[in-house]
Design an enzyme around this catalytic site. Structure first.
Site, short mmCIF file in Angstrom:
data_model
loop_
_atom_site.label_atom_id
_atom_site.label_comp_id
_atom_site.label_asym_id
_atom_site.label_seq_id
_atom_site.Cartn_x
_atom_site.Cartn_y
_atom_site.Cartn_z
N GLU A 73 15.73 16.27 53.34
CA GLU A 73 15.85 15.16 54.27
C GLU A 73 15.07 15.42 55.57
O GLU A 73 14.36 14.54 56.06
CB GLU A 73 17.33 14.92 54.58
CG GLU A 73 17.60 13.89 55.67
CD GLU A 73 17.12 12.49 55.33
OE1 GLU A 73 17.09 11.64 56.24
OE2 GLU A 73 16.77 12.23 54.16
N HIS A 76 11.26 15.20 55.27
CA HIS A 76 10.89 13.78 55.25
C HIS A 76 10.86 13.21 56.66
O HIS A 76 9.93 12.49 57.05
CB HIS A 76 11.90 13.02 54.37
CG HIS A 76 11.67 11.55 54.34
ND1 HIS A 76 12.70 10.63 54.47
CD2 HIS A 76 10.54 10.81 54.21
CE1 HIS A 76 12.21 9.41 54.41
NE2 HIS A 76 10.91 9.48 54.26
N HIS A 137 14.40 0.31 53.54
CA HIS A 137 13.65 1.48 54.01
C HIS A 137 12.48 1.80 53.08
O HIS A 137 11.38 2.12 53.53
CB HIS A 137 14.61 2.68 54.10
CG HIS A 137 14.09 3.80 54.94
ND1 HIS A 137 13.42 3.62 56.13
CD2 HIS A 137 14.14 5.15 54.74
CE1 HIS A 137 13.09 4.79 56.64
NE2 HIS A 137 13.50 5.73 55.81
N HIS A 247 14.94 -5.35 36.25
CA HIS A 247 13.77 -4.54 36.61
C HIS A 247 12.82 -4.39 35.42
O HIS A 247 11.60 -4.49 35.58
CB HIS A 247 14.23 -3.16 37.09
CG HIS A 247 13.10 -2.26 37.50
ND1 HIS A 247 12.14 -2.63 38.40
CD2 HIS A 247 12.78 -0.98 37.12
CE1 HIS A 247 11.27 -1.64 38.57
NE2 HIS A 247 11.64 -0.64 37.80
#
Length: 330
Positions: A73, A76, A137, A247
């Site tokens: 995390e 990133h 995001h 999808h």
């Protein structure tokens, strides 16, 4: 202008890295690796020593420290922060050189988007991986990359083919392709953020009786019921099947449409540049379909799942270049 173009190119590379790291973070379930923002357990880096870990777990007793996830995390975040600084530099330089005809609206729009992306990054953590925020995001990262690429095209000495009027009518169809691909990427983000990637294990759509199991009542609800956390999903099995099936159907529609578009333009264009762009579009499309099939057959291996995200971004950039070329020809 050259210095600005160089900044934009570096930013594009950084944006690709950020999109890649975002996918890796999401797919390794590290989105809450740091339970606070922008630091990690109150630090600017990850707790490492026994003393730091004990202090962190005392401050966040509901979230024991998992060092590897926390690093996923934070790395990133570091790259995203660096990208933000580059985008700020691009906006400042564009403003200073506006008298030279440098684009201003696009750099300022990218800066505004990056600021909003930072807010989405914060909300991803504070709202405990709420799917709509996670998907937003992801889309924000893709949009940042694509707008930077569009700015690079604007700043480059881009040679627009003369003549070749036989394909100019396909500019609007290429624009429609961008919309279709955007919707498909959003479906992919919704599938991932709701942990629905592994619920369908058969091709081409899902295991039977998937049609009878479709339920749309809550599957695409943007505001889910209040929960302490949305990590690992909150929907039931059939709702996830519905998301995954949509999808898959979207992937078929997108692939057929883009293949039709590429073949139409390739066979009618007299421009080598346009032909090369459509050939690359077709190649990237086949790679993306292959990665999607591999995700199902091989049960979502990490490397292929991350690559699926990267190639989706590449596919969008090639489609944007094709659309930009055709629109500039008119």
């Amino acid at each position: 202008m050259k210095s600005l173009r160089t900044l934009v190119l570096i930013s594009i590379i950084l944006a690709i890295v950020v999109v890649t790291l975002g996918a890796y973070t999401r797919l390794t379930h590290a989105g809450l690796g740091c339970p606070d923002w922008p630091g990690c357990y109150g630090q600017i880096d990850v707790p490492r020593t026994a003393e730091q870990i004990a202090k962190a777990e005392q401050a966040f007793p509901e979230r024991p420290v998992e060092v590897q996830k926390a690093w996923n995390e934070m790395i990133h975040r570091y790259f995203a922060g660096a990208l933000g600084l580059f985008v700020l530099a691009i906006a400042v330089l564009s403003y200073r050189k506006r008298h030279l005809g440098t684009p201003l609206f696009l750099p300022m729009s990218i800066l505004a988007l990056v600021i909003f992306q930072a807010a989405l990054g914060m909300w991803t953590v504070t709202m405990k991986l709420m799917p709509i925020v996670v998907m937003g995001h992801l889309l924000g990262g893709f949009t940042t990359l694509c707008l930077l690429f569009l700015l690079y095209l604007r700043l480059s000495n881009y040679r627009i083919p003369e003549g070749d009027f036989a394909v100019k009518k396909y500019a609007k169809f290429a624009g429609i392709g961008v919309i279709i691909l955007t919707l498909q990427i959003a479906l992919g983000g919704w599938t991932s953020s709701n942990y629905a990637a592994l619920v369908c294990t058969e091709l081409p759509i899902c295991q039977q009786p998937w049609v009878e199991n479709l339920t749309f009542e809550n599957s695409f609800d943007p505001i889910p019921p209040k929960r302490d956390t949305y990590e690992y999903g909150h929907l039931d099995h059939y709702e996830r099947v519905t998301i995954h099936a949509m999808h898959r159907i979207g992937a078929i529609i997108t692939a057929v449409y883009l293949l039709w578009l590429a073949l139409k333009i390739f066979t009618r264009s007299q421009s080598q540049l346009v032909k090369q762009t459509t050939a690359i579009l077709t190649l990237v499309l086949f790679v993306q379909v292959g990665l999607g099939v591999s995700n199902i057959v091989l049960s979502l291996p990490l490397a292929i799942a991350v690559s699926h995200n990267i190639i989706a971004a590449c596919l969008m950039m090639v489609l944007i270049k094709l659309t930009y070329t055709l629109k500039r020809k008119i």
